[in-house]
Design an enzyme around this catalytic site. Structure first.
Site, short mmCIF file in Angstrom:
data_model
loop_
_atom_site.label_atom_id
_atom_site.label_comp_id
_atom_site.label_asym_id
_atom_site.label_seq_id
_atom_site.Cartn_x
_atom_site.Cartn_y
_atom_site.Cartn_z
N LYS A 1 35.09 48.13 70.92
CA LYS A 1 35.91 47.03 71.48
C LYS A 1 35.59 46.91 72.96
O LYS A 1 35.66 47.88 73.71
CB LYS A 1 37.40 47.29 71.29
CG LYS A 1 38.25 46.17 71.87
CD LYS A 1 39.70 46.24 71.42
CE LYS A 1 40.50 47.24 72.21
NZ LYS A 1 41.96 47.11 71.91
N LYS B 1 36.26 45.05 76.67
CA LYS B 1 37.18 44.27 77.49
C LYS B 1 36.43 43.14 78.17
O LYS B 1 35.35 43.33 78.75
CB LYS B 1 37.83 45.17 78.55
CG LYS B 1 38.71 46.26 77.97
CD LYS B 1 39.97 45.69 77.34
CE LYS B 1 40.90 46.79 76.88
NZ LYS B 1 42.18 46.27 76.36
N GLU C 1 40.63 39.66 70.61
CA GLU C 1 42.06 39.93 70.79
C GLU C 1 42.64 39.13 71.94
O GLU C 1 42.04 39.02 73.01
CB GLU C 1 42.29 41.42 71.09
CG GLU C 1 42.20 42.35 69.91
CD GLU C 1 42.57 43.77 70.29
OE1 GLU C 1 43.46 43.96 71.14
OE2 GLU C 1 41.95 44.70 69.73
N LYS D 1 51.06 47.93 67.92
CA LYS D 1 51.17 49.06 68.83
C LYS D 1 52.57 49.65 68.67
O LYS D 1 53.54 49.10 69.22
CB LYS D 1 50.96 48.61 70.28
CG LYS D 1 49.51 48.29 70.64
CD LYS D 1 49.42 47.84 72.09
CE LYS D 1 47.98 47.86 72.59
NZ LYS D 1 47.11 46.90 71.92
#
Length: 371
Positions: A163, A165, A220, A269
């Site tokens: 993943k 950023k 995301e 989460k």
């Protein structure tokens, strides 16, 4: 059997690389560890670690709420644990503090699972519980060479999903980071991106149309958590699956995302949602809407990450790797934890969370004991 002692201790853990958030780069993770001890000597642990960009809760407000609620927990009998977990959203000192609720929720779940003599994952998931969980590794917003280094190290350990950023800087930097990473790890490794609300809807559509050439698994939270209309517009306008992350704050928000078809995937989460019970409720909403979920941590301590790992394992087989391997981002930690091996993390099999802290950790802890 009842809780005879509650202890609360703050912590601060430095990050290896700055971690982007909606409120700027984060260089350390601060939180609170809660310990609930029963009259048989069993200790349930929980972690409260607010993260910038997830609501209004702060390190100070989480700690203040937990201090106020400790006296209500001491003396509680085992028969009251489940009811206390259910009532957390309306418990005044922590009603507006989801990570504080998560700490209490986790510590009580830890005690319940220990009482049953099973791991927390097994208590939550029963026979379908996994013994190991497929995970991704996160590449922070770092220069291309550093991104390639992190990605290669992860892939060499067996990781098959990364993943990255993105957002918050010149779009060319995102393209260069992804190009370096894709060149380094090859075409077979899955890459997903996380913008942490960095873009406007128009900016997200433009950026993701450009970044789609790197064969992205999904993106995301490209836009503001509050902008569900914008999130839905981005989903319709790009050739990349969209995952809602910061927009998923509780069961009601998850219902709105599903109802408005604003995302393809929900990110869960447990820390940010207020605990394992609320995370299960959100997962049920996603399941009813035919929407897959991915469980991730908040880059918290080994205690908080263990709770997320157990929850992910309790879901059984899922479509995507989970984001619970963020311990690699920390320069130090409170307790040893399993590192990814061949793309998975083993779930502790000991009763409860399967984690203990040394007694010296609790020096100068705020403590409430039964009279």
């Amino acid at each position: 059997m009842s809780i005879v002692r509650a202890r609360l201790k703050p912590y601060s853990l430095p990050l290896r690389d700055p971690w982007p958030s909606a409120d700027g780069d984060v260089k350390e993770r601060r939180g609170w560890i809660l310990a609930l001890e029963d009259d048989l000597g069993r200790v349930g642990l929980g972690d409260a670690a607010p993260f910038p960009g997830f609501g209004l809760e702060t390190h100070a407000s989480a700690g203040a709420g937990l201090r106020l609620v400790l006296s209500r927990l001491v003396g509680m009998g085992r028969d009251g644990y489940a009811g206390a977990i259910a009532d957390l959203p309306v418990l005044a000192p922590v009603a507006a503090a989801p990570t504080a609720r998560a700490a209490i929720d986790c510590a009580l779940h830890d005690l319940i699972a220990q009482g049953h003599g099973v791991s927390l994952a097994r208590y939550l998931g029963g026979a379908s519980t996994l013994r190991e969980v497929s995970v991704n590794v996160t590449v922070p917003r770092v220069p291309p060479a550093r991104a390639a280094e992190i990605g290669l190290r992860a892939v060499s350990s067996g990781i098959r999903t990364l993943k990255v950023k993105v957002g918050g800087a010149n779009p060319r930097e995102d393209e260069e980071r992804l190009q370096a990473l894709r060149d380094a790890v090859g075409p077979e490794v899955k890459i997903r991106v996380d913008a942490n609300q960095a873009w406007s809807p128009d900016g997200a559509i433009e950026s993701l149309r450009s970044l789609a050439r790197f064969d992205l698994e999904y993106a995301e939270q490209p836009v503001s958590a509050e902008d569900l209309e914008g999130l839905a517009r981005v989903r319709r306008g790009v050739p990349v699956r969209i995952a809602a992350d910061e927009s998923v704050r509780d069961t009601k928000s998850a219902e709105m995302i599903v109802y408005r078809s604003a995302a393809d995937i929900l990110i869960l989460k447990p820390m940010a949602l207020g605990g394992l019970r609320e995370a299960r409720s959100v997962q049920n909403v996603a399941g009813d809407g035919g929407m897959p979920v991915v469980v991730t941590s908040l880059v918290e301590s080994a205690i908080g990450r263990a709770a997320a790992l157990h929850f992910a394992a309790s879901l059984g087989e899922t479509a995507f790797a989970h984001g619970v391997a963020t311990g690699e981002a920390l320069a130090s930690d409170l307790a040893p934890s399993a590192s990814p091996s061949r793309g998975t993390i083993a779930v502790p099999e000991r009763p409860g969370l399967g984690i203990a802290l040394p007694e010296e950790f609790w020096r100068e802890a705020y403590t409430v004991e039964a009279e």
